[in-house]
Motif scaffolding. Structure first.
Motif, short mmCIF file in Angstrom:
data_model
loop_
_atom_site.label_atom_id
_atom_site.label_comp_id
_atom_site.label_asym_id
_atom_site.label_seq_id
_atom_site.Cartn_x
_atom_site.Cartn_y
_atom_site.Cartn_z
N UNK A 1 0.82 -1.21 0.00
CA UNK A 1 0.00 0.00 0.00
C UNK A 1 0.85 1.26 0.00
N UNK A 2 1.91 1.25 0.78
CA UNK A 2 2.80 2.41 0.84
C UNK A 2 3.49 2.64 -0.50
N UNK A 3 3.95 1.57 -1.14
CA UNK A 3 4.59 1.71 -2.44
C UNK A 3 3.61 2.25 -3.48
N UNK A 4 2.38 1.74 -3.43
CA UNK A 4 1.35 2.24 -4.35
C UNK A 4 1.16 3.74 -4.13
N UNK A 5 1.07 4.14 -2.87
CA UNK A 5 0.82 5.54 -2.54
C UNK A 5 1.95 6.46 -3.00
N UNK A 6 3.20 6.03 -2.84
CA UNK A 6 4.31 6.93 -3.18
C UNK A 6 4.63 6.96 -4.67
N UNK A 7 4.08 6.04 -5.43
CA UNK A 7 4.42 5.96 -6.85
C UNK A 7 4.22 7.28 -7.58
N UNK A 8 3.04 7.86 -7.43
CA UNK A 8 2.80 9.13 -8.14
C UNK A 8 3.71 10.23 -7.62
N UNK A 9 3.97 10.23 -6.31
CA UNK A 9 4.81 11.28 -5.73
C UNK A 9 6.25 11.22 -6.22
N UNK B 1 10.60 2.59 -11.65
CA UNK B 1 10.92 1.23 -12.06
C UNK B 1 11.39 0.39 -10.88
N UNK B 2 11.99 1.03 -9.90
CA UNK B 2 12.37 0.31 -8.67
C UNK B 2 11.12 -0.16 -7.93
N UNK B 3 10.13 0.73 -7.81
CA UNK B 3 8.86 0.34 -7.19
C UNK B 3 8.22 -0.79 -7.98
N UNK B 4 8.20 -0.65 -9.30
CA UNK B 4 7.63 -1.68 -10.16
C UNK B 4 8.31 -3.03 -9.90
N UNK B 5 9.63 -3.02 -9.85
CA UNK B 5 10.39 -4.26 -9.68
C UNK B 5 10.07 -4.92 -8.34
N UNK B 6 10.05 -4.12 -7.27
CA UNK B 6 9.75 -4.67 -5.94
C UNK B 6 8.38 -5.34 -5.94
N UNK B 7 7.41 -4.71 -6.56
CA UNK B 7 6.05 -5.27 -6.58
C UNK B 7 5.92 -6.42 -7.57
N UNK B 8 6.52 -6.27 -8.74
CA UNK B 8 6.38 -7.29 -9.79
C UNK B 8 7.05 -8.61 -9.41
N UNK B 9 8.17 -8.54 -8.72
CA UNK B 9 8.87 -9.76 -8.30
C UNK B 9 7.97 -10.62 -7.42
N UNK B 10 7.15 -9.96 -6.62
CA UNK B 10 6.28 -10.70 -5.68
C UNK B 10 5.15 -11.45 -6.39
N UNK C 1 -1.71 -5.02 -8.84
CA UNK C 1 -2.27 -3.70 -9.11
C UNK C 1 -1.21 -2.62 -8.91
N UNK C 2 -0.41 -2.76 -7.87
CA UNK C 2 0.66 -1.80 -7.61
C UNK C 2 1.70 -1.78 -8.71
N UNK C 3 2.07 -2.97 -9.19
CA UNK C 3 3.05 -3.05 -10.27
C UNK C 3 2.49 -2.43 -11.55
#
Length: 162
Positions: A3-11, A43-52, A79-81
């Motif tokens: 949830x936190x990663x999703x929230x910070x993505x736009x920021x 892309x770092x956020x994407x990678x952290x979420x996508x790996x899971x 969804x986050x990825x």
């Protein structure tokens, strides 16, 4: 954490959008948005979420169908990825539009609202920009053709006088 990663993505993307919208003529803005590296945090956020959710992600992209994507998007990490990917590509599209607008001499007063529209609905913003770009490039070619025709007439007149 998801949830936190999703929230910070736009920021993570927002500072670049703010520069393009509110400081478009500042030389630093052009230098910064000329780099594709602006999307690295996204892309770092994407990678952290996508790996899971990599098995589900791989299935969705290697055998795409609506139900597979629906299942991927139903997972928080999926969804986050997907969100991080969308925000990253939107930023790259926005940066390209910004740089093209500078080359074409489009007004920042026109581009600011168009970039905001692109943040919200990037495919529509891109379509509007492509139409503006086509009109501007068409007008430029017609103007260059007229100037070239004027030079040819003057050259022909000089030849006839000589």
């Amino acid at each position: 954490m998801t949830g936190a990663l999703f929230e910070i993505t736009f920021y993570l993307a927002a500072p670049f959008w703010l520069l393009m919208i509110f400081a478009p003529t500042w030389s630093v803005t052009t230098r910064i948005v000329s780099s594709p590296l602006t999307v690295l945090p996204l892309l770092a956020v994407y990678t952290v979420l996508a790996v899971q959710v990599f098995p589900e992600l791989w299935t969705a992209v290697s055998s795409p169908d609506i139900d597979t994507f629906r299942e991927l998007a139903a997972l928080a990490e999926g969804a986050g990825a997907l969100w991080a990917q969308v925000i990253a590509w939107d930023l790259l599209v926005g940066q390209w539009m910004f740089l093209q607008s500078r080359k074409l001499g489009l007004s920042p007063w026109l581009m600011g609202p168009l970039l905001v529209f692109t943040i919200l609905l990037s495919p529509f913003g891109l379509l509007v920009f492509l139409a503006l770009r086509a009109v501007r490039q068409g007008a430029g070619r017609r103007g260059a053709g007229r100037r070239g025709a004027g030079r040819r007439s003057a050259d022909q007149s000089r030849e006839q006088e000589g």
